[in-house]
Design a protein around this motif. Structure first.
Motif, PDB file in Angstrom:
ATOM      1  N   GLY A  25     -48.852   0.178   5.242  1.00 47.72           N
ATOM      2  CA  GLY A  25     -47.698   0.176   4.361  1.00 47.72           C
ATOM      3  C   GLY A  25     -46.456  -0.482   4.940  1.00 47.72           C
ATOM      4  O   GLY A  25     -45.333  -0.189   4.499  1.00 47.72           O
ATOM      5  N   VAL A  26     -46.642  -1.344   5.940  1.00 46.98           N
ATOM      6  CA  VAL A  26     -45.506  -2.074   6.508  1.00 46.98           C
ATOM      7  C   VAL A  26     -45.803  -3.570   6.436  1.00 46.98           C
ATOM      8  O   VAL A  26     -46.961  -3.977   6.333  1.00 46.98           O
ATOM      9  CB  VAL A  26     -45.241  -1.654   7.976  1.00 46.98           C
ATOM     10  N   ASP A  27     -44.760  -4.363   6.506  1.00 49.03           N
ATOM     11  CA  ASP A  27     -44.928  -5.814   6.490  1.00 49.03           C
ATOM     12  C   ASP A  27     -45.217  -6.273   7.918  1.00 49.03           C
ATOM     13  O   ASP A  27     -44.332  -6.773   8.630  1.00 49.03           O
ATOM     14  CB  ASP A  27     -43.671  -6.486   5.939  1.00 49.03           C
ATOM     15  N   ALA A  28     -46.454  -6.097   8.324  1.00 51.08           N
ATOM     16  CA  ALA A  28     -46.832  -6.373   9.710  1.00 51.08           C
ATOM     17  C   ALA A  28     -46.704  -7.849  10.045  1.00 51.08           C
ATOM     18  O   ALA A  28     -46.342  -8.204  11.175  1.00 51.08           O
ATOM     19  CB  ALA A  28     -48.260  -5.895   9.967  1.00 51.08           C
ATOM     20  N   LYS A  29     -46.986  -8.723   9.098  1.00 51.99           N
ATOM     21  CA  LYS A  29     -46.897 -10.160   9.353  1.00 51.99           C
ATOM     22  C   LYS A  29     -45.458 -10.561   9.655  1.00 51.99           C
ATOM     23  O   LYS A  29     -45.192 -11.307  10.613  1.00 51.99           O
ATOM     24  CB  LYS A  29     -47.427 -10.943   8.156  1.00 51.99           C
ATOM     25  N   ALA A  30     -44.521 -10.057   8.864  1.00 48.68           N
ATOM     26  CA  ALA A  30     -43.111 -10.356   9.106  1.00 48.68           C
ATOM     27  C   ALA A  30     -42.644  -9.742  10.415  1.00 48.68           C
ATOM     28  O   ALA A  30     -41.866 -10.345  11.164  1.00 48.68           O
ATOM     29  CB  ALA A  30     -42.253  -9.851   7.942  1.00 48.68           C
ATOM     30  N   ALA A  31     -43.134  -8.532  10.696  1.00 45.47           N
ATOM     31  CA  ALA A  31     -42.751  -7.858  11.936  1.00 45.47           C
ATOM     32  C   ALA A  31     -43.221  -8.632  13.158  1.00 45.47           C
ATOM     33  O   ALA A  31     -42.474  -8.797  14.135  1.00 45.47           O
ATOM     34  CB  ALA A  31     -43.336  -6.445  11.955  1.00 45.47           C
ATOM     35  N   LEU A  32     -44.453  -9.133  13.122  1.00 43.44           N
ATOM     36  CA  LEU A  32     -44.995  -9.888  14.249  1.00 43.44           C
ATOM     37  C   LEU A  32     -44.227 -11.188  14.444  1.00 43.44           C
ATOM     38  O   LEU A  32     -43.891 -11.563  15.580  1.00 43.44           O
ATOM     39  CB  LEU A  32     -46.482 -10.174  14.025  1.00 43.44           C
ATOM     40  N   ALA A  33     -43.938 -11.861  13.351  1.00 43.02           N
ATOM     41  CA  ALA A  33     -43.188 -13.115  13.448  1.00 43.02           C
ATOM     42  C   ALA A  33     -41.799 -12.873  14.027  1.00 43.02           C
ATOM     43  O   ALA A  33     -41.315 -13.641  14.876  1.00 43.02           O
ATOM     44  CB  ALA A  33     -43.079 -13.761  12.072  1.00 43.02           C
ATOM     45  N   GLU A  34     -41.154 -11.797  13.595  1.00 43.51           N
ATOM     46  CA  GLU A  34     -39.810 -11.497  14.087  1.00 43.51           C
ATOM     47  C   GLU A  34     -39.832 -11.071  15.552  1.00 43.51           C
ATOM     48  O   GLU A  34     -38.955 -11.441  16.335  1.00 43.51           O
ATOM     49  CB  GLU A  34     -39.165 -10.415  13.226  1.00 43.51           C
ATOM     50  N   LEU A  35     -40.833 -10.300  15.931  1.00 36.62           N
ATOM     51  CA  LEU A  35     -40.964  -9.900  17.333  1.00 36.62           C
ATOM     52  C   LEU A  35     -41.079 -11.126  18.229  1.00 36.62           C
ATOM     53  O   LEU A  35     -40.420 -11.231  19.275  1.00 36.62           O
ATOM     54  CB  LEU A  35     -42.173  -8.986  17.518  1.00 36.62           C
ATOM     55  N   ARG A  36     -41.915 -12.074  17.823  1.00 39.79           N
ATOM     56  CA  ARG A  36     -42.096 -13.287  18.625  1.00 39.79           C
ATOM     57  C   ARG A  36     -40.809 -14.107  18.686  1.00 39.79           C
ATOM     58  O   ARG A  36     -40.444 -14.642  19.742  1.00 39.79           O
ATOM     59  CB  ARG A  36     -43.244 -14.113  18.047  1.00 39.79           C
ATOM     60  N   GLU A  37     -40.100 -14.177  17.567  1.00 37.99           N
ATOM     61  CA  GLU A  37     -38.864 -14.945  17.540  1.00 37.99           C
ATOM     62  C   GLU A  37     -37.824 -14.330  18.473  1.00 37.99           C
ATOM     63  O   GLU A  37     -37.170 -15.034  19.256  1.00 37.99           O
ATOM     64  CB  GLU A  37     -38.320 -15.001  16.108  1.00 37.99           C
ATOM     65  N   ILE A  38     -37.674 -13.001  18.417  1.00 39.39           N
ATOM     66  CA  ILE A  38     -36.670 -12.327  19.252  1.00 39.39           C
ATOM     67  C   ILE A  38     -37.040 -12.460  20.726  1.00 39.39           C
ATOM     68  O   ILE A  38     -36.202 -12.798  21.572  1.00 39.39           O
ATOM     69  CB  ILE A  38     -36.559 -10.837  18.875  1.00 39.39           C
ATOM     70  N   ALA A  39     -38.308 -12.188  21.044  1.00 36.48           N
ATOM     71  CA  ALA A  39     -38.732 -12.206  22.438  1.00 36.48           C
ATOM     72  C   ALA A  39     -38.619 -13.592  23.060  1.00 36.48           C
ATOM     73  O   ALA A  39     -38.170 -13.746  24.201  1.00 36.48           O
ATOM     74  CB  ALA A  39     -40.166 -11.695  22.550  1.00 36.48           C
ATOM     75  N   ARG A  40     -39.015 -14.606  22.307  1.00 36.57           N
ATOM     76  CA  ARG A  40     -39.033 -15.975  22.845  1.00 36.57           C
ATOM     77  C   ARG A  40     -37.632 -16.568  22.941  1.00 36.57           C
ATOM     78  O   ARG A  40     -37.405 -17.503  23.721  1.00 36.57           O
ATOM     79  CB  ARG A  40     -39.935 -16.859  21.991  1.00 36.57           C
ATOM     80  N   SER A  41     -36.678 -16.049  22.167  1.00 40.02           N
ATOM     81  CA  SER A  41     -35.305 -16.577  22.229  1.00 40.02           C
ATOM     82  C   SER A  41     -34.383 -15.686  23.060  1.00 40.02           C
ATOM     83  O   SER A  41     -33.211 -16.005  23.245  1.00 40.02           O
ATOM     84  CB  SER A  41     -34.734 -16.727  20.818  1.00 40.02           C
ATOM     85  N   TYR A  42     -34.892 -14.565  23.560  1.00 42.72           N
ATOM     86  CA  TYR A  42     -34.092 -13.629  24.341  1.00 42.72           C
ATOM     87  C   TYR A  42     -33.561 -14.310  25.596  1.00 42.72           C
ATOM     88  O   TYR A  42     -34.296 -15.072  26.230  1.00 42.72           O
ATOM     89  CB  TYR A  42     -34.967 -12.429  24.723  1.00 42.72           C
ATOM     90  N   PRO A  43     -32.282 -14.091  25.981  1.00 43.34           N
ATOM     91  CA  PRO A  43     -31.336 -13.099  25.440  1.00 43.34           C
ATOM     92  C   PRO A  43     -30.386 -13.646  24.379  1.00 43.34           C
ATOM     93  O   PRO A  43     -29.348 -13.056  24.140  1.00 43.34           O
ATOM     94  CB  PRO A  43     -30.565 -12.688  26.693  1.00 43.34           C
TER      95      PRO A  43
END
Length: 339
Positions: free
Chosen positions: A320-338
């Motif tokens: 019941g969660v948007d896992a695809k969007a969550a995974l994409a956002e996780l990768r975007e945040i992690a790869r552009s950190y900090p």
């Protein structure tokens, strides 16, 4: 935040926390791994110092050991045997599926970046699924990338076929299956003994454990893939009744020094542990092979990992969660950190 300074300050933090002071409530945190492990020597004491300062001494933290297997700590805290704890999600197969979002291979980020991304994505997407039912999650983090630690050297991933490899669960189990290893499930604390006795040929674990679990003595062949094999998912959690019994002011204070702040600290400390361990392993003569992104073994691993995120997305489609969007956002945040 300077982890080097935190490491050198660990003793003074412990002494500070031990003062009889003004505390009205002592939060007992169930832990595992050796007391010398940076999570126990730095992360938890630093969190305790933050809590003590934020509550003006009304809440303190005490670490309790040997309460059970790390897989049992979720239940022990839920049942109130301990007020808080931390553990690895992969030790409880079946209960936690969304947590594998941060374990997917080829993220290309260290523990600090991944942990910050993990917390933000959990808050935005994953929390409503309530996989940690009965617990208040106050931190999420990963260890530094898992690598291949062996008693004997390998020149290709194909040489792992049939080898007895300790796997901790989670995405490691899937990778082991794809590599056709003989899996041996055991907590991290048993790996040294199993390696020493020849029960296993190697383990998929972060480099940190070369130092803190002394694996450099028994797994003196270390193969480093670019970005590692995977990241391991951990949670720090508190019994909701413990939090409810605090005053509104103190509850807000405890939570205020948790969340992303605590997750970042844990990831940063585990990253630093991996760096320090690698330096020591090199100095002690461990055979370290660093695989470049254009080498055959790296390509082997990319083929092994191909499609794993799609497999995971199908497995959690009923959450019941948007896992695809969550995974994409996780990768975007992690790869552009900090940034």
């Amino acid at each position: 935040m300077n982890v080097k300074k935190l490491l050198t300050a660990a003793a003074s933090i412990a002494a500070f926390s031990a003062l009889p002071a003004l505390a009205q409530t002592e939060m007992h945190v169930a832990s595992w791994l050796p007391p010398t492990h940076p999570h126990n020597a730095v992360v938890l004491p630093t969190w305790g110092k933050w809590i003590e300062e934020a509550t003006e001494g009304r809440v303190t933290l005490k670490i309790d050991y040997d309460l059970g297997h790390p897989k049992d700590l979720f239940t022990l805290v839920e049942d109130g045997v301990a007020d808080a704890g931390w553990s690895f999600h992969g030790y409880v197969p079946g209960r936690f599926r969304l947590t594998q979002i941060v374990e997917q291979p080829l993220l290309g980020a260290g523990a600090e970046a991944a942990s910050v991304a993990y917390w933000r994505v959990y808050e935005k997407y994953l929390k409503p699924a309530d996989e940690h039912i009965g617990l208040e999650v106050v931190g999420l983090f990963t260890h530094a990338p898992g690598q291949i630690q062996m008693a004997e050297p390998i020149k290709s991933l194909a040489e792992l076929e049939g080898k007895k490899i300790r796997l901790g669960g989670g995405i490691q189990s899937v990778l082991g299956e794809r590599m056709h290893v003989t899996p041996v499930n055991a907590p991290a604390t048993k790996v040294y003994e199993m390696m020493q006795q020849g029960v296993i040929d190697g383990a998929f674990m972060p480099v940190c454990e070369q130092k803190v679990l002394r694996l450099s003595e028994v797994a003196d062949n270390l193969t480093l893939l670019p970005g590692g094999l995977y990241l391991g998912s951990f949670a720090i959690f508190v019994n909701p009744d413990f939090l409810a019994d605090l005053s509104d002011e103190d509850r807000a204070a405890v939570l205020g020094v948790s969340g992303e702040k605590l997750s970042r600290l844990a990831g940063e400390v585990w990253d630093q542990c991996g760096h320090d361990a690698l330096v020591e392993s090199r100095a002690s003569g461990v055979d370290i092979v660093e695989i470049a992104a254009n080498e055959p073994m790296a390509e082997e691993f990319r083929k092994v990992a191909e499609g794993l995120d799609d497999v995971w997305l199908k497995e959690v489609a009923d959450e019941g969660v948007d896992a695809k969007a969550a995974l994409a956002e996780l990768r975007e945040i992690a790869r552009s950190y900090p940034n």
